[in-house]
Each structure stands twice: as structure tokens, then as C-alpha cells.
Enzyme design. Structure first.
Site, PDB file in Angstrom:
ATOM      1  N   GLN A  15      -4.666  -1.472   9.808  1.00 44.27           N
ATOM      2  CA  GLN A  15      -4.741  -2.718   9.065  1.00 44.27           C
ATOM      3  C   GLN A  15      -5.171  -3.771   9.908  1.00 44.27           C
ATOM      4  OE1 GLN A  15      -3.337  -3.310   5.968  1.00 44.27           O
ATOM      5  NE2 GLN A  15      -3.794  -5.576   6.288  1.00 44.27           N
TER       6      GLN A  15
ATOM      7  N   ASP B 201     -11.311   2.675   4.025  1.00 43.35           N
ATOM      8  CA  ASP B 201     -11.393   1.323   3.756  1.00 43.35           C
ATOM      9  C   ASP B 201     -13.016   0.951   3.746  1.00 43.35           C
ATOM     10  OD1 ASP B 201      -9.638  -0.655   3.454  1.00 43.35           O
ATOM     11  OD2 ASP B 201      -9.286  -1.038   5.883  1.00 43.35           O
TER      12      ASP B 201
ATOM     13  N   LYS C 178       0.807  -1.259   0.122  1.00 44.73           N
ATOM     14  CA  LYS C 178       0.083   0.065   0.147  1.00 44.73           C
ATOM     15  C   LYS C 178       0.955   1.210   0.036  1.00 44.73           C
ATOM     16  CE  LYS C 178      -3.701  -2.289   2.057  1.00 44.73           C
ATOM     17  NZ  LYS C 178      -4.459  -2.747   3.524  1.00 44.73           N
TER      18      LYS C 178
END
Ligand code: NAD
Length: 285
Positions: free
Chosen positions: A100, A123, A56
């Protein structure tokens, strides 16, 4: 219909999306004097998470997004983690925050996601963004489902009035894909582990989305001739090879288009995360 399905190449399409993101990030910089900012919080040393976060970080930099990773020890307390999220929420130059997942066992994933400013939730997992999807209003959408929709669009799949089946009803993947297909006027069946006669439900569907996590669960002979198949599943077999939730080889001669595993949905997820970051930046200014 040709003998063999068109392969929907996730690597190539993700490159197209990243080029679009790069152009938008450059325009944002020119207009607002800063790059869109994506900050990732990584708690602990989970090797898979470390690889995801590095990917990422690299992809963000290549697209003109200012990225930073906040690495925190595995024994970080909830209080410290929530304080970090609050600090990132308050920082004006940060447009996207990603924690994460999964977090180490002593930390509750959902409590942490709930603490993220919904406007920065790239997200798309915050309940506010999930609710906006349900009521059909603009919001940040989850990345993997958005990637699937982009893949369907890339081969010109007609969704209006078509029968679509989503196998798997997770909050992360299956449910949001079902809602996105519904928003595009498909007639959606949500299948799951208790669904009776899955084969028959798949066989009547023009669009098949598999997001289960069971290798080759969806058999080739179930696929309606000409159907479009998106395989979200990533399963590692004992011999180390990766396969999807669809029996790809057997589905190839029946489908009109299909995503491979690997090289299908996987590469799209990060590209959509970067796209969400620029969306969030544009909405926030
Ligand atoms: P999950 O375990 O949270 O959900 C699985 C769903 O499948 C559940 O709703 C369950 O009811 C359903 N299910 C289980 N067994 C079934 C059966 N026999 N028949 C029908 N339905 C059944 O998983 P998830 O997070 O949604 O992920 C699904 C798969 O997608 C996994 O293989 C995961 O690795 C993969 N994945 C890929 C990406 C990507 O970027 N490509 C992203 C997320 C997840």
C-alpha cells in the site's frame, strides 16, 4: 444524441466485474485445489491507507480470493520491508502482492515496488509491467487505467481512429491510460500542466480522460458534443463534498456518456485489482 449524457455507473459495473472474478476464482479453486491469493503489505497507521486496505480485504474475501494483510509498524526499516516482500515473492500460494502506497517518508516507494516479483505485481506498477504495456505485450496492467478502459467498453465507445485526450501524465494513471488507448488505435493527445490551450485540445476530442487532481478543471463548454468523458479525479472541497476534475453538471448536457464522482472510476479500481489477481494466478500455474 439525447439531451443528457448516459451516466456510466461505476458501482454497478464494478459489481459485474467482481461477479466475473468470483466465477473465475471458483473455477481456479476447482481446478487447482486452492484459491487465488492476494497479500497486502501495510506499513504504518495512515488512516486513509487503513480504509483502502480494509476495503480490498473485504472485496477479496467476497470474490473467493484468499487475502491476507501484513501490518507492519511505521518505523519498519527498508531491510525488514524488503525481506517481507522477498518472503511473499517466494511463497507459491501467493499470486498477488500489493504494497500500500504511499509508504512512510523514510522508505522509498519505487525501491519497494521494484522488489516485487513482476508476475505477482497486481498493481501493475513494476517497471517490467510498465515496459510490457509500452511494447504491447501481455502483462499486469495498473488498476485504475484498466477500470477506465472497462468503463469505455461498457458503453460501446468506439476507440479506433477516434481522438482521445488524457489530461494528466502521472505514471500511476495518465501515462498508462494513454498507452492503453493507443493500443486500441485511438489518436491520443497527452495533456499536462504545461499544455498550451487545453480548452482547444479538449474541444477537438471524442474521448476525454481527466486525471489531474484539480476540482472542475475541465469546463463543460470545452466538451465536444457527443464526447465520452471519464473523470478519474477525486477532490475533496472545503465543505467536505467530493468532486472530479470535470465540471460534471456543465458537461452532462454535452457529453454522450460520463462518469460521476463519486461512484464512477473509484469503485472500479478495487474490482480491477481482484481481476488482476485472478489473471496472475491463472498465468502462474
Ligand atoms: P498526480 O498528481 O500524480 O498527476 C497529476 C497530473 O496532472 C500531472 O501529470 C500534471 O502534469 C497534471 N496537471 C496538473 N495540473 C494541471 C493543469 N492545470 N492542467 C493540465 N494538467 C495538469 O495525480 P494522479 O495520481 O494521476 O491522480 C490524479 C487524480 O486522480 C487525483 O485527483 C487522484 O485523487 C485521482 N485518482 C483516482 C483514482 C481512482 O481510483 N478513482 C486512482 C488514482 C488517482
Amino acid at each position: 444524441m439525447s439531451d443528457q449524457a448516459q451516466i456510466i455507473d461505476g458501482k454497478a459495473l464494478s459489481k459485474v466485474v467482481r461477479e466475473e472474478v468470483k466465477a473465475r476464482a471458483e473455477a481456479f479453486l476447482a481446478q487447482h485445489g486452492r484459491q487465488p491469493g492476494l497479500h497486502v503489505v501495510l506499513v504504518g497507521e495512515d488512516p486513509a491507507s487503513q480504509v483502502y486496505v480494509r476495503n480490498k480485504e473485504r472485496a477479496a474475501a467476497q470474490c473467493g480470493i484468499a487475502g491476507e494483510v501484513h501490518r507492519m509498524p511505521a518505523d519498519t526499516s527498508m531491510e525488514t520491508l524488503l525481506a517481507k516482500v522477498a518472503e511473499l515473492n517466494a511463497a507459491p500460494g501467493i499470486d498477488g502482492i500489493l504494497v500500500q502506497l504511499p509508504l512512510p517518508k523514510h522508505l522509498d516507494d519505487q525501491t519497494v515496488v521494484d522488489a516485487i516479483d513482476p508476475a505477482k505485481d497486481v498493481d501493475g506498477l513494476h517497471p517490467v509491467n510498465a515496459g510490457l504495456l509500452v511494447v504491447g505485450r501481455p502483462g499486469l496492467r495498473p488498476c485504475t487505467p484498466s477500470g477506465c478502459m472497462r468503463m469505455l467498453a461498457s458503453v460501446g465507445t468506439e476507440l479506433k481512429g477516434k481522438r482521445a485526450i488524457v489530461v494528466g501524465r502521472s505514471t500511476l494513471v495518465g501515462k498508462p491510460i494513454g498507452l492503453m488507448l493507443l493500443a486500441e488505435h485511438a489518436t491520443v493527445t497527452m495533456a499536462h500542466s504545461r499544455t498550451v490551450d487545453l480548452a482547444a485540445r479538449v474541444a477537438e476530442s471524442d474521448i476525454v480522460i481527466a486525471a489531474v487532481g484539480v476540482p472542475k478543471l475541465v469546463k463543460g463548454e470545452w466538451i465536444k458534443p457527443g464526447a465520452v468523458v471519464i473523470d478519474v479525479g477525486i477532490n475533496r472541497l472545503e465543505d467536505g463534498s467530493l468532486v472530479g476534475d470535470v465540471d460534471y453538471e456543465a458537461a452532462l448536457p454535452r457529453a454522450s456518456a460520463i462518469t460521476p464522482v463519486p461512484g464512477g472510476v473509484g469503485p472500479m479500481t478495487i474490482a480491477m485489482l481482484l481481476s488482476n489477481t485472478v489473471d496472475a494466478a491463472e498465468r502462474r500455474v
